[in-house]
Write an enzyme that holds these catalytic residues in place. Structure first.
Site, PDB file in Angstrom:
ATOM      1  CB  CYS A 227      -5.275  -1.312  -2.012  1.00 16.39           C
ATOM      2  SG  CYS A 227      -6.584  -0.650  -0.992  1.00 16.39           S
TER       3      CYS A 227
ATOM      4  CB  CYS B 290     -10.720  -2.775   0.235  1.00 14.23           C
ATOM      5  SG  CYS B 290     -10.257  -2.042  -1.352  1.00 14.23           S
TER       6      CYS B 290
ATOM      7  CB  CYS C 176      -8.641  -4.519  -3.952  1.00 12.12           C
ATOM      8  SG  CYS C 176      -7.552  -3.079  -3.841  1.00 12.12           S
TER       9      CYS C 176
ATOM     10  CG  ASN D  12      -0.417  -0.197   2.515  1.00  7.56           C
ATOM     11  OD1 ASN D  12       0.651  -0.783   2.664  1.00  7.56           O
ATOM     12  ND2 ASN D  12      -1.106   0.287   3.530  1.00  7.56           N
ATOM     13  CB  ILE D  13       1.728   3.637  -2.369  1.00  6.87           C
ATOM     14  CG1 ILE D  13       2.611   2.442  -2.749  1.00  6.87           C
ATOM     15  CG2 ILE D  13       2.513   4.945  -2.497  1.00  6.87           C
ATOM     16  CD1 ILE D  13       3.068   2.434  -4.211  1.00  6.87           C
ATOM     17  CD  GLU D  14      -1.671   4.581   4.464  1.00  3.96           C
ATOM     18  OE1 GLU D  14      -1.171   5.411   5.258  1.00  3.96           O
ATOM     19  OE2 GLU D  14      -2.369   3.608   4.827  1.00  3.96           O
TER      20      GLU D  14
ATOM     21  CD  GLU E  69      -5.184  -6.014  -1.529  1.00  2.00           C
ATOM     22  OE1 GLU E  69      -4.753  -4.855  -1.415  1.00  2.00           O
ATOM     23  OE2 GLU E  69      -5.800  -6.605  -0.625  1.00  2.00           O
TER      24      GLU E  69
END
Ligand code: THU
Length: 139
Positions: free
Chosen positions: A54, A87, A90, A43-45, A56
């Protein structure tokens, strides 16, 4: 399918690359493609919260850009007492490239490597899903 521990291990390794300073919840994902190759993501926020990606979705982007067209199996690894599943968004993204019976593994971080906490199918996680056939049936 590829060995499940290998898929979980790849997801756990990918998790190390997570950029998740806002949630503090690092996730890693690994996808097995139709050629037996593994593609990973974390995940890359973003400071603009809704722009985060996300794990995935990142893994799926890698699969597609490497020429993959089928998701044969999925592994997601996080540090959670409850098995982490993709989620809703995804699940739909994966559904575009995966068969209904594609396996989705959920793993938890543990000393000595990830441990399997849950095994699902994509159809189990996303029943009665929308897909290309609906568009084809449109007038
Ligand atoms: N997240 C994933 O990357 N994959 C999942 O399957 C569940 C949630 C991320 C999104 C966000 O960066 C953080 O986990 C907390 O929701």
């Amino acid at each position: 399918m590829a060995d499940e521990p290998l898929l979980l291990q790849a997801a756990a390794q990918a998790r190390q690359h997570s950029h998740s300073p806002y949630s503090g919840f690092a996730v890693g994902a690994a996808l097995l493609d139709e050629q037996g190759r593994l593609h990973t993501g974390a995940n890359i926020e973003n400071a603009a919260y809704p722009e985060g990606l996300c794990a995935e979705a990142v893994a799926l982007a890698h699969l597609v850009m490497a020429g993959g067209r089928q998701v044969r199996a999925v592994a997601v690894v996080a540090d959670s007492a409850r098995p982490v599943t993709p989620c809703g968004g995804c699940r739909q993204k994966l559904r575009e490239f995966a068969a209904a019976d594609a396996v989705v593994l959920s793993g938890a971080v543990a000393e000595g490597g990830p441990v399997l906490r849950g095994r699902f199918t994509l159809a189990g996680l996303l029943p009665e899903s929308f897909g290309p056939a609906h568009l084809a049936a449109a007038d």
